[in-house]
Design a protein around this motif. Structure first.
Motif, PDB file in Angstrom:
ATOM      1  N   PHE A   1       7.774 -26.005  -3.187  1.00 46.76           N
ATOM      2  CA  PHE A   1       7.492 -25.099  -4.303  1.00 46.76           C
ATOM      3  C   PHE A   1       6.039 -24.654  -4.273  1.00 46.76           C
ATOM      4  CE2 PHE A   1       5.643 -24.535  -8.510  1.00 46.76           C
ATOM      5  CZ  PHE A   1       6.451 -23.546  -9.051  1.00 46.76           C
ATOM      6  N   ASP A   2       5.121 -25.605  -4.140  1.00 49.31           N
ATOM      7  CA  ASP A   2       3.696 -25.288  -4.145  1.00 49.31           C
ATOM      8  C   ASP A   2       3.329 -24.367  -2.981  1.00 49.31           C
ATOM      9  OD1 ASP A   2       3.337 -26.855  -6.387  1.00 49.31           O
ATOM     10  OD2 ASP A   2       2.557 -28.588  -5.283  1.00 49.31           O
ATOM     11  N   ALA A   3       3.882 -24.644  -1.799  1.00 50.71           N
ATOM     12  CA  ALA A   3       3.559 -23.839  -0.621  1.00 50.71           C
ATOM     13  C   ALA A   3       3.987 -22.393  -0.802  1.00 50.71           C
ATOM     14  CB  ALA A   3       4.224 -24.435   0.623  1.00 50.71           C
ATOM     15  N   VAL A   4       5.205 -22.196  -1.310  1.00 58.68           N
ATOM     16  CA  VAL A   4       5.712 -20.833  -1.490  1.00 58.68           C
ATOM     17  C   VAL A   4       4.964 -20.124  -2.616  1.00 58.68           C
ATOM     18  CG1 VAL A   4       7.728 -19.437  -2.106  1.00 58.68           C
ATOM     19  CG2 VAL A   4       7.978 -21.376  -0.536  1.00 58.68           C
ATOM     20  N   ALA A   5       4.761 -20.793  -3.747  1.00 60.36           N
ATOM     21  CA  ALA A   5       4.051 -20.173  -4.866  1.00 60.36           C
ATOM     22  C   ALA A   5       2.626 -19.795  -4.466  1.00 60.36           C
ATOM     23  CB  ALA A   5       4.038 -21.117  -6.065  1.00 60.36           C
ATOM     24  N   TYR A   6       1.963 -20.678  -3.713  1.00 58.69           N
ATOM     25  CA  TYR A   6       0.591 -20.427  -3.256  1.00 58.69           C
ATOM     26  C   TYR A   6       0.532 -19.179  -2.375  1.00 58.69           C
ATOM     27  CZ  TYR A   6      -3.819 -21.367  -0.771  1.00 58.69           C
ATOM     28  OH  TYR A   6      -5.078 -21.278  -0.220  1.00 58.69           O
ATOM     29  N   GLN A   7       1.427 -19.101  -1.409  1.00 55.20           N
ATOM     30  CA  GLN A   7       1.410 -17.960  -0.489  1.00 55.20           C
ATOM     31  C   GLN A   7       1.784 -16.658  -1.186  1.00 55.20           C
ATOM     32  OE1 GLN A   7       3.019 -19.175   3.677  1.00 55.20           O
ATOM     33  NE2 GLN A   7       3.671 -20.781   2.264  1.00 55.20           N
ATOM     34  N   LEU A   8       2.745 -16.727  -2.087  1.00 57.07           N
ATOM     35  CA  LEU A   8       3.118 -15.524  -2.835  1.00 57.07           C
ATOM     36  C   LEU A   8       1.962 -15.035  -3.688  1.00 57.07           C
ATOM     37  CD1 LEU A   8       6.787 -16.150  -4.064  1.00 57.07           C
ATOM     38  CD2 LEU A   8       5.984 -15.023  -1.995  1.00 57.07           C
ATOM     39  N   GLY A   9       1.240 -15.974  -4.293  1.00 61.67           N
ATOM     40  CA  GLY A   9       0.111 -15.604  -5.131  1.00 61.67           C
ATOM     41  C   GLY A   9      -0.967 -14.875  -4.345  1.00 61.67           C
ATOM     42  N   ILE A  10      -1.294 -15.387  -3.158  1.00 58.87           N
ATOM     43  CA  ILE A  10      -2.290 -14.741  -2.304  1.00 58.87           C
ATOM     44  C   ILE A  10      -1.810 -13.360  -1.866  1.00 58.87           C
ATOM     45  CG2 ILE A  10      -3.403 -14.851  -0.034  1.00 58.87           C
ATOM     46  CD1 ILE A  10      -3.531 -17.877  -0.381  1.00 58.87           C
ATOM     47  N   PHE A  11      -0.571 -13.283  -1.449  1.00 56.76           N
ATOM     48  CA  PHE A  11      -0.020 -12.012  -0.978  1.00 56.76           C
ATOM     49  C   PHE A  11      -0.006 -10.979  -2.104  1.00 56.76           C
ATOM     50  CE2 PHE A  11       3.425  -9.101   0.197  1.00 56.76           C
ATOM     51  CZ  PHE A  11       3.045  -8.774   1.497  1.00 56.76           C
ATOM     52  N   GLN A  12       0.421 -11.408  -3.291  1.00 51.12           N
ATOM     53  CA  GLN A  12       0.462 -10.491  -4.429  1.00 51.12           C
ATOM     54  C   GLN A  12      -0.940  -9.985  -4.751  1.00 51.12           C
ATOM     55  OE1 GLN A  12       3.894  -9.761  -5.002  1.00 51.12           O
ATOM     56  NE2 GLN A  12       3.813 -10.365  -7.142  1.00 51.12           N
ATOM     57  N   ALA A  13      -1.931 -10.865  -4.687  1.00 50.67           N
ATOM     58  CA  ALA A  13      -3.304 -10.471  -5.029  1.00 50.67           C
ATOM     59  C   ALA A  13      -3.837  -9.438  -4.041  1.00 50.67           C
ATOM     60  CB  ALA A  13      -4.202 -11.708  -5.050  1.00 50.67           C
ATOM     61  N   ILE A  14      -3.604  -9.648  -2.740  1.00 49.27           N
ATOM     62  CA  ILE A  14      -4.076  -8.695  -1.733  1.00 49.27           C
ATOM     63  C   ILE A  14      -3.359  -7.361  -1.891  1.00 49.27           C
ATOM     64  CG2 ILE A  14      -4.163  -8.209   0.748  1.00 49.27           C
ATOM     65  CD1 ILE A  14      -4.549 -11.217   1.199  1.00 49.27           C
ATOM     66  N   ALA A  15      -2.045  -7.414  -2.082  1.00 46.36           N
ATOM     67  CA  ALA A  15      -1.282  -6.181  -2.259  1.00 46.36           C
ATOM     68  C   ALA A  15      -1.740  -5.426  -3.504  1.00 46.36           C
ATOM     69  CB  ALA A  15       0.208  -6.498  -2.345  1.00 46.36           C
ATOM     70  N   SER A  16      -1.944  -6.137  -4.595  1.00 49.48           N
ATOM     71  CA  SER A  16      -2.376  -5.502  -5.843  1.00 49.48           C
ATOM     72  C   SER A  16      -3.727  -4.820  -5.673  1.00 49.48           C
ATOM     73  CB  SER A  16      -2.446  -6.549  -6.955  1.00 49.48           C
ATOM     74  OG  SER A  16      -2.907  -5.977  -8.171  1.00 49.48           O
TER      75      SER A  16
END
Length: 230
Positions: free
Chosen positions: A81-96
Motif C-alpha cells: 500500500f505504502d509503495a503504491v501510494a508513494y509512487q502515485l503521489g509523486i507522479f500526480q505531483a509532477i503531472a499536476s
C-alpha cells in the motif's frame, strides 16, 4: 457502435523506443521510480505524451531496481500500500505541475502478476489508488483478484490483455522464465479487453505495435484511450 480499444505501453524505463511508441499508442504507463525511472524521466515522458495526445498513467512497482521489478518478492500488505501510494503521489505531483491530469494506473511486473492472484495484495493496490485519486482507471486482467478489488473499491477498471505475451490454457500468462513467454508477431485470439499492452522494452516493440495497430484499424476498430469519469 464502432468498436474502440486502447493501445498501451510501459514507457520511461530507458528502453530507447519511447519516441517511436508515442507515435503509435494511446496510453503510456510511465515508470515511477521503484523499478525504473526517476523524476526527470517522469517529467520527460509526461511532456512527450502530452505532445502526442497520449493519456498518461502511473506504472508503480515495489522497490526492486536490481530485478526491474520482475522478481516476485515477499512484501507485506501495508508495504505494498505504502509503495503504491508513494509512487502515485509523486507522479500526480509532477503531472499536476505540468498541467496534466493522469488517466490511469497499471501496476508493474511481479507486483501486477502477484495481485492478479492475491486478493489481499490486490486490495492494497486498489486502496492506495482510492486514497490518492479514486477517479483513476485501474488496468487489470478481466476476472482476476486485481480487477475485483478495484471494482469493490469503486474504481473504474479497464480489462487489459497483452499482445506480446503468450498465455497458458488456464488464462494465466506464460512465465517470463520460459522461452515461449514473448510473442514476436501479432496473432488472433479470443479475449475480452478494453486496453491492449505491448511492453516497450520488448525487442521489435515498435514494429509489433505498428503492425497491430494497422490490423486493428483495417478491421474498423477505433484506437483511443479509456475516458476517466469527471
Amino acid at each position: 457502435m464502432k468498436l474502440s480499444v486502447d493501445l498501451n505501453a510501459d514507457l520511461g524505463e530507458g528502453s530507447g523506443y519511447d519516441a517511436e511508441l508515442f507515435e503509435l499508442i494511446t496510453s503510456a504507463n510511465i515508470a515511477t521510480g521503484f523499478h525504473a525511472g526517476d523524476s526527470d524521466t517522469m517529467h520527460a515522458a509526461i511532456l512527450a505524451a502530452t505532445q502526442h495526445g497520449v493519456a498518461v498513467g502511473a506504472h508503480p512497482s515495489y522497490f526492486d531496481r536490481e530485478n526491474f521489478g520482475r522478481k516476485e518478492l515477499k512484501v507485506s500488505i501495508e508495504e505494498a500500500f505504502d509503495a503504491v501510494a508513494y509512487q502515485l503521489g509523486i507522479f500526480q505531483a509532477i503531472a499536476s505541475a505540468l498541467g496534466v491530469r493522469p488517466n490511469h494506473v497499471k501496476p508493474h511486473g511481479a507486483l501486477y502478476n502477484m495481485a492478479v492472484r492475491n486478493g489481499n495484495l490486490a486490495d492494497a493496490i486498489a486502496r492506495a489508488i482510492e486514497s490518492v485519486d479514486p477517479k483513476l482507471i485501474l488496468f487489470a486482467p478481466d476476472n482476476t483478484e486485481l480487477a475485483r478489488a478495484g471494482q469493490a473499491r469503486g474504481l473504474q477498471v479497464a480489462p487489459e490483455i497483452f499482445a506480446d505475451r503468450n498465455y497458458l490454457n488456464d488464462g494465466w500468462l506464460v512465465p517470463r522464465t520460459r522461452p515461449d513467454a514473448l510473442l514476436h508477431d501479432p496473432k488472433r485470439v479470443e479475449v475480452r479487453g478494453e486496453t491492449i499492452c505491448v511492453h516497450g522494452d520488448t525487442p521489435g516493440a515498435v514494429e509489433f505495435v505498428r503492425e497491430l495497430r494497422t490490423q486493428l484499424e483495417t478491421e474498423g476498430v477505433k484506437i483511443s484511450a479509456p475516458q476517466r469519469a469527471s
